[in-house]
Scaffold this active site. Structure first.
Site, PDB file in Angstrom:
ATOM      1  N   LYS A 178      -8.274   3.413  -6.357  1.00 44.14           N
ATOM      2  CA  LYS A 178      -7.514   2.782  -7.449  1.00 44.14           C
ATOM      3  C   LYS A 178      -8.361   1.711  -8.145  1.00 44.14           C
ATOM      4  O   LYS A 178      -8.239   1.523  -9.354  1.00 44.14           O
ATOM      5  CB  LYS A 178      -6.187   2.225  -6.930  1.00 44.14           C
ATOM      6  CG  LYS A 178      -5.270   3.337  -6.441  1.00 44.14           C
ATOM      7  CD  LYS A 178      -3.897   2.871  -6.106  1.00 44.14           C
ATOM      8  CE  LYS A 178      -3.115   3.972  -5.411  1.00 44.14           C
ATOM      9  NZ  LYS A 178      -3.606   4.264  -4.051  1.00 44.14           N
ATOM     10  N   ASP A 195      -9.726  -6.485   0.558  1.00 43.93           N
ATOM     11  CA  ASP A 195      -9.142  -5.687   1.651  1.00 43.93           C
ATOM     12  C   ASP A 195      -9.486  -6.400   2.950  1.00 43.93           C
ATOM     13  O   ASP A 195     -10.630  -6.822   3.148  1.00 43.93           O
ATOM     14  CB  ASP A 195      -9.708  -4.259   1.661  1.00 43.93           C
ATOM     15  CG  ASP A 195      -8.856  -3.321   2.497  1.00 43.93           C
ATOM     16  OD1 ASP A 195      -8.108  -2.502   1.926  1.00 43.93           O
ATOM     17  OD2 ASP A 195      -8.918  -3.439   3.743  1.00 43.93           O
ATOM     18  N   CYS A 301       2.048   5.377  -0.079  1.00 43.93           N
ATOM     19  CA  CYS A 301       1.980   6.846  -0.074  1.00 43.93           C
ATOM     20  C   CYS A 301       2.886   7.391   1.025  1.00 43.93           C
ATOM     21  O   CYS A 301       2.501   8.283   1.773  1.00 43.93           O
ATOM     22  CB  CYS A 301       0.545   7.346   0.030  1.00 43.93           C
ATOM     23  SG  CYS A 301      -0.383   6.665   1.383  1.00 43.93           S
TER      24      CYS A 301
HETATM   25  N1  SAM Z   1      -5.819   0.948  -2.724  1.00 43.98           N
HETATM   26  C1  SAM Z   1      -6.656   1.737  -1.850  1.00 43.98           C
HETATM   27  C2  SAM Z   1      -7.234   2.890  -2.624  1.00 43.98           C
HETATM   28  O1  SAM Z   1      -6.686   3.293  -3.643  1.00 43.98           O
HETATM   29  O2  SAM Z   1      -8.281   3.401  -2.200  1.00 43.98           O
HETATM   30  C3  SAM Z   1      -5.898   2.205  -0.618  1.00 43.98           C
HETATM   31  C4  SAM Z   1      -5.296   1.082   0.148  1.00 43.98           C
HETATM   32  S1  SAM Z   1      -4.660   1.564   1.705  1.00 43.98           S
HETATM   33  C5  SAM Z   1      -3.201   2.349   1.252  1.00 43.98           C
HETATM   34  C6  SAM Z   1      -4.125   0.060   2.359  1.00 43.98           C
HETATM   35  C7  SAM Z   1      -5.227  -0.906   2.677  1.00 43.98           C
HETATM   36  O3  SAM Z   1      -4.615  -2.140   3.059  1.00 43.98           O
HETATM   37  C8  SAM Z   1      -6.132  -0.525   3.825  1.00 43.98           C
HETATM   38  O4  SAM Z   1      -7.447  -0.373   3.363  1.00 43.98           O
HETATM   39  C9  SAM Z   1      -6.045  -1.711   4.790  1.00 43.98           C
HETATM   40  O5  SAM Z   1      -7.297  -2.062   5.362  1.00 43.98           O
HETATM   41  C10 SAM Z   1      -5.526  -2.805   3.887  1.00 43.98           C
HETATM   42  N2  SAM Z   1      -4.807  -3.902   4.563  1.00 43.98           N
HETATM   43  C11 SAM Z   1      -4.045  -3.873   5.682  1.00 43.98           C
HETATM   44  N3  SAM Z   1      -3.572  -5.090   5.966  1.00 43.98           N
HETATM   45  C12 SAM Z   1      -4.029  -5.926   4.994  1.00 43.98           C
HETATM   46  C13 SAM Z   1      -3.906  -7.317   4.742  1.00 43.98           C
HETATM   47  N4  SAM Z   1      -3.191  -8.103   5.555  1.00 43.98           N
HETATM   48  N5  SAM Z   1      -4.538  -7.833   3.674  1.00 43.98           N
HETATM   49  C14 SAM Z   1      -5.275  -7.039   2.844  1.00 43.98           C
HETATM   50  N6  SAM Z   1      -5.441  -5.717   3.050  1.00 43.98           N
HETATM   51  C15 SAM Z   1      -4.814  -5.168   4.098  1.00 43.98           C
END
Ligand code: SAM
Length: 375
Positions: A178, A195, A301
């Site tokens: 994204k 992230d 998702c």
């Molecule tokens: N937006 C990304 C993309 O389009 O490629 C996908 C994101 S994925 C659904 C969710 C992400 O949230 C993961 O990479 C995870 O490491 C991150 N995440 C989990 N807990 C988090 C936190 N407390 N703060 C920031 N990121 C976090």
């Protein structure tokens, strides 16, 4: 690796089976008659879209169009439904966190059609065509021509409506699909990419380096961090014009296909149960990070109502009660209407829109809800 014969710790069911059992129990109630077809699609091969890289010098779009692909954002239906008020209203166990939402202009039907982020192109093969894309090739400067991703994942970036000079935060950004779509707008003034996972952030950095020339990734234009996003409100409040909150979730499609690192495995039960809490904290942090008048896009998702609608409802309530922040829900139904030829959307959602997998258009699931900060 465990030896099957001796493994006393081996669980009775693999995580993918546990995921399917969980989905059968919850989604058959939530989606009703739609569930058997969504289930079949989720268990079948998914479809990809090719996010076109506007920084690449080759005419990749023409190449893909010659193969029968269409750019779905330009292939939209232009006739737009009247903008209707969307009320958060859910039946069932999540009713406890129901909230009332600021009403938008009663003359909503006079409002201009929903505006989308510009310049994002994503090519897909037509409905029912399951041709696979070849891996992208680099141009003479080493920039790859496209990025393969679920085409429905492009919708939150389009819906965010990034405009010239905007200050944008991508709170949970890795591995970066994204982020890359947002950069295709070529409109962003400054982009903050975050992230919490250091390893996933370094993967994101590599993705960006393979697609975007160095000058566009300079410090004056982009900042990449690995902070805990739930704390963002403490770091930078009232700052961003646009905030994307693409939270960790049960990643339904992945959970049905891969036993490795599966959120439904027994040793991750606690983490899975805490997901709505984490999602709420991330959305609240994103809301705090947005400036008054700024817009926040929440996406997942998963098909789960508890991780989608309930989180948004609770965030609207908590933002108002605990932080004095009032929010307006931006109706995304015109977007669902525009792209109904490419994606199947869940009917009659009280809050937000959701792409549900269909065997002939096997994208998603993607849930998204857009909020606007009033004060
Ligand atoms: N937006 C990304 C993309 O389009 O490629 C996908 C994101 S994925 C659904 C969710 C992400 O949230 C993961 O990479 C995870 O490491 C991150 N995440 C989990 N807990 C988090 C936190 N407390 N703060 C920031 N990121 C976090």
């Amino acid at each position: 690796r465990v030896k099957e014969k001796w493994a006393v710790t081996r669980t009775k069911y693999p995580a993918t089976t546990l995921a399917l059992q969980n989905f059968d129990a919850t989604y058959s109630v939530q989606l009703g008659q739609l569930w058997p077809s969504v289930r079949a699609a989720l268990l079948s091969e998914r479809k990809y879209g090719a996010l076109l890289n506007n920084y690449c010098h080759d005419d990749v779009q023409a190449e893909l169009q010659a193969k029968g692909c269409k750019d779905f954002p330009t292939d939209k239906e232009i006739e737009v439904q009247p903008c209707l008020e969307q009320e958060p209203e859910v039946a069932g166990e999540e009713e406890s966190c129901r909230v009332s939402v600021e009403k938008s202009d009663p003359d909503a039907q006079q409002l201009p059609p929903l505006q989308l982020s510009p310049n994002i192109k994503c090519l897909v093969f037509p409905r029912g065509d399951i041709t696979r894309f070849k891996p992208a090739r680099p141009d003479m400067f080493g920039c790859l021509g496209y990025y393969l991703m679920d085409a429905a994942s492009v919708l939150p970036c389009l819906a965010l409506n990034v405009q010239e000079g905007h200050n944008v935060l991508d709170l949970c950004a890795a591995p970066g699909g994204k982020t890359l779509a947002l950069l295709q707008t070529k409109s962003i003034g400054f982009l903050c990419v975050n992230d919490t996972s250091v390893s996933r952030t370094s993967r994101l950095r590599k993705v960006l380096q393979s697609y975007v020339p160095k000058p566009f990734l300079s410090e004056g234009k982009l900042r990449i961090t690995s902070f805990d996003g739930t704390k963002w409100g403490e770091i930078e409040r009232n700052t961003f014009d646009r905030v994307l909150v693409d939270v960790p979730c049960t990643t339904d499609r992945h959970s049905l296909m891969e036993d490795d690192n599966n959120i439904f495995s027994k040793n991750r039960t606690g983490e899975r149960r805490r997901l709505p809490q984490l999602q709420l904290a991330l959305l609240l942090a994103g809301i705090e990070a947005a400036c008054p008048g700024g817009e926040i896009l929440y996406s997942t998702c998963t098909l789960s109502q508890v991780q989608n609608l309930s989180v948004v409802e609770q965030a609207i309530h908590t933002a108002r009660e605990d932080h004095g922040i009032h929010l307006q829900v931006v109706d995304l139904r015109p977007l669902a209407h525009m792209f109904r030829k490419t994606f199947q959307f869940a009917p009659n959602l009280p809050l937000g829109v959701m792409v549900v997998p269909h065997i002939a258009a096997n994208f998603g699931p993607i849930y998204m809800c857009k909020l606007r900060r009033l004060a």
